[in-house]
Design an enzyme around this catalytic site. Sequence first.
Site, PDB file in Angstrom:
ATOM      1  N   ASP A  23       0.804  -1.152  -0.029  1.00 22.02           N
ATOM      2  CA  ASP A  23      -0.057   0.043   0.181  1.00 22.02           C
ATOM      3  C   ASP A  23       0.991   1.115   0.033  1.00 22.02           C
ATOM      4  OD1 ASP A  23      -2.069   1.708   0.504  1.00 22.02           O
ATOM      5  OD2 ASP A  23      -2.092   1.404   2.352  1.00 22.02           O
ATOM      6  N   ASN A  25      -0.588   4.551  -0.036  1.00 22.53           N
ATOM      7  CA  ASN A  25      -1.330   5.751   0.473  1.00 22.53           C
ATOM      8  C   ASN A  25      -2.164   5.564   1.640  1.00 22.53           C
ATOM      9  OD1 ASN A  25      -3.326   4.051  -0.537  1.00 22.53           O
ATOM     10  ND2 ASN A  25      -4.292   5.254  -1.875  1.00 22.53           N
ATOM     11  N   ASP A  27      -4.356   3.475   2.956  1.00 20.22           N
ATOM     12  CA  ASP A  27      -5.717   3.210   2.789  1.00 20.22           C
ATOM     13  C   ASP A  27      -6.071   1.593   3.066  1.00 20.22           C
ATOM     14  OD1 ASP A  27      -5.323   1.971   0.520  1.00 20.22           O
ATOM     15  OD2 ASP A  27      -6.798   2.991  -0.832  1.00 20.22           O
ATOM     16  N   ASP A  31      -1.422  -1.022  -3.867  1.00 16.41           N
ATOM     17  CA  ASP A  31      -1.789  -0.437  -4.906  1.00 16.41           C
ATOM     18  C   ASP A  31      -0.650  -0.378  -6.045  1.00 16.41           C
ATOM     19  OD1 ASP A  31      -0.257   1.579  -3.981  1.00 16.41           O
ATOM     20  OD2 ASP A  31      -1.790   2.424  -3.045  1.00 16.41           O
ATOM     21  N   ASP A 105      -4.312 -10.350 -15.886  1.00 15.99           N
ATOM     22  CA  ASP A 105      -5.359 -11.322 -15.731  1.00 15.99           C
ATOM     23  C   ASP A 105      -6.557 -10.757 -16.512  1.00 15.99           C
ATOM     24  OD1 ASP A 105      -6.999 -13.216 -14.237  1.00 15.99           O
ATOM     25  OD2 ASP A 105      -5.565 -12.990 -12.566  1.00 15.99           O
ATOM     26  N   ASP A 207      -8.619 -16.266 -17.207  1.00 19.89           N
ATOM     27  CA  ASP A 207      -9.432 -16.930 -16.096  1.00 19.89           C
ATOM     28  C   ASP A 207     -10.415 -17.704 -16.534  1.00 19.89           C
ATOM     29  OD1 ASP A 207     -10.133 -16.239 -13.181  1.00 19.89           O
ATOM     30  OD2 ASP A 207     -11.819 -15.639 -13.999  1.00 19.89           O
ATOM     31  N   GLU A 266      -6.283 -20.750 -17.523  1.00 20.28           N
ATOM     32  CA  GLU A 266      -6.611 -21.324 -16.013  1.00 20.28           C
ATOM     33  C   GLU A 266      -8.105 -22.236 -16.261  1.00 20.28           C
ATOM     34  OE1 GLU A 266      -8.567 -20.683 -11.706  1.00 20.28           O
ATOM     35  OE2 GLU A 266      -9.500 -19.785 -13.486  1.00 20.28           O
ATOM     36  N   HIS A 328      -3.925 -17.444  -5.222  1.00 19.77           N
ATOM     37  CA  HIS A 328      -4.934 -16.630  -4.581  1.00 19.77           C
ATOM     38  C   HIS A 328      -6.182 -17.425  -4.302  1.00 19.77           C
ATOM     39  CE1 HIS A 328      -6.253 -16.239  -8.725  1.00 19.77           C
ATOM     40  NE2 HIS A 328      -7.301 -16.037  -7.935  1.00 19.77           N
ATOM     41  N   ASP A 329      -6.294 -18.591  -4.996  1.00 19.94           N
ATOM     42  CA  ASP A 329      -7.707 -19.410  -4.564  1.00 19.94           C
ATOM     43  C   ASP A 329      -7.335 -20.459  -3.679  1.00 19.94           C
ATOM     44  OD1 ASP A 329      -9.009 -17.811  -6.270  1.00 19.94           O
ATOM     45  OD2 ASP A 329      -8.784 -19.017  -8.426  1.00 19.94           O
TER      46      ASP A 329
END
Length: 546
Positions: A23, A25, A27, A31, A105, A207, A266, A328-329
């Site tokens: 990150d 900024n 939040d 990013d 992606d 995807d 994928e 990530h899955d």
Amino acid sequence: MTANPSWWQSAIVYQIYPWSFQDSNGDGIGDIPGIISRLDYLNDGTLNSLGIDTIWLSPIYPSPMEDFGYDVADYCNVDPRFGTLDDFDRLIHEARRRGIKIIMDLVLNHTSDQHPWFQHARASRSAPERAWYYWADGKGFGRRPSNWNARFGGSSWTWDASSRQYYLHSFLPGQPDLNWSNQDLQAKMFDVVRFWLNRGVQGFRLDAINWLGKDVRWPDNPVRFGWRGYTRQIHRYDRDQPLAHEVMRKLRSVVSSYRDVVLIGEASADTVGGPAAFYGNGSDELHTVFDFRLLKSLWRADRFRDVISAAERAVPSGGWPSIVLSNHDQSRHIDRYGNGGNAGQRARAAAVLLFALRGTPFLYYGEEIGMRNGRLRYRDLRDPYTKRFWPFRIGRDPARTPMQWDGSPLSGFTTGQPWLPVSGDALTVNVEEESKNPLSILSLYRHLIRLRKETPALRQGAYTALESSNRHCLAFVRTGEGSAASGRDILVAVNFDSHASNCSLAGPERTGRLRLSTQLPIVDRQPWSSNRFVLQPDEAIIVSLA
Ligand code: GLC
């Protein structure tokens, strides 16, 4: 050996999950400027950085983030949480300066229900975009058009009250499926592909491609035994239709007018013919396709041997394998294979396989420092799929916690409130700490990447399994070419047992020099012989054969 390999055959790909990398900024969400500020970690051209040369960026498109970016609301822009198109251009530029290519992606099967295409489609039955999605009437008395179930739970059909028809969604109701038999939709999406290629991206990770195309007569799927709605069906009509291959062939021809673009697919592991069906004839569909069988395998030598041989056989000539252990899955492989005490050693042995098997290795951010699944409470969860099946399945959020850069309270990821909690082990498991330690898993990854880059047999060599007298031992050779030091055959042996094993190999004695062991300080080039060697619990070695 693979003659004249393409760049992506020699590439080492690092998957960045934008929410969680860095990150900039405050939040609490990663990013693009954050990613740029960490590029030197990935590759600064010296031996101190990781040394990867390709980034696969999980989706950064504007999105309501119901599926954390896999629900796209605009294919030609950047979500403000992640930055701007200018930031993206800067990323391409800064990455290129360091010899890093960017792969996007691309979500082809569905958009977000917030995408203007879908908004138009649902606003009027006569809108041109109506035909870009799947709509159907019910079967009467409130019955849905078919019995199809969505991957993330519930029916695949949702009633649209305003236009008085059902629409189809294979994942969340907020992810309506696109109708790829529509030529206008195809043209529109191929424009999207050109938009990003013209900006300098070097390829796409596509995807969920086996979901493209449906049987639009809407027959019911046959049912079978399973633990939830989706797995209680044989997906004969809602997936794996010939149209998906037709689309891949068209896509391949679209990208062929650009130089050296890679298409990575994928597809579900249980796709008919296996994901490898998406290689087509070896040169008319995708360049490489994920094979998740290693990822889904138990940590056992016999299972790995079988899966590796099956994967080797599945790839047609002209196609090229990909090696992937985490993404990530899925639960992180350090926990999946590790199963308790020896997780760290197994993750080290798995790293040797990742870089020594034939195919392009894909690393998932954080695996190089041995990041574990985050231990999350229900109230920490963000992903609808994880929430829905909690606590029966580990789900996806635990593998998406913030990257652990240093031992500070928020691990250097953010100065704000992180979107998912930073893991408790970040105090010791972090880039800064591990960079100082030559025995850390990060140092091992750096060493392996260097070794792979300077060893043609590891990058391009053929794979041959070897027989060992010990059932816990997996051994294979990658065949190099010529007699130059760098062109020699490479032998790899892994002990999958949590006890020391005598792994001696059958056949004539092979001698060589030990290049790497996961359990020794990196002692390059010790003499080694194949008929009398013992491997420590979960140890893996790499040997240059004489
Ligand atoms: C793919 C993605 C996953 C996403 C799904 C729907 O499997 O990897 O994260 O939720 O497709 O787009």
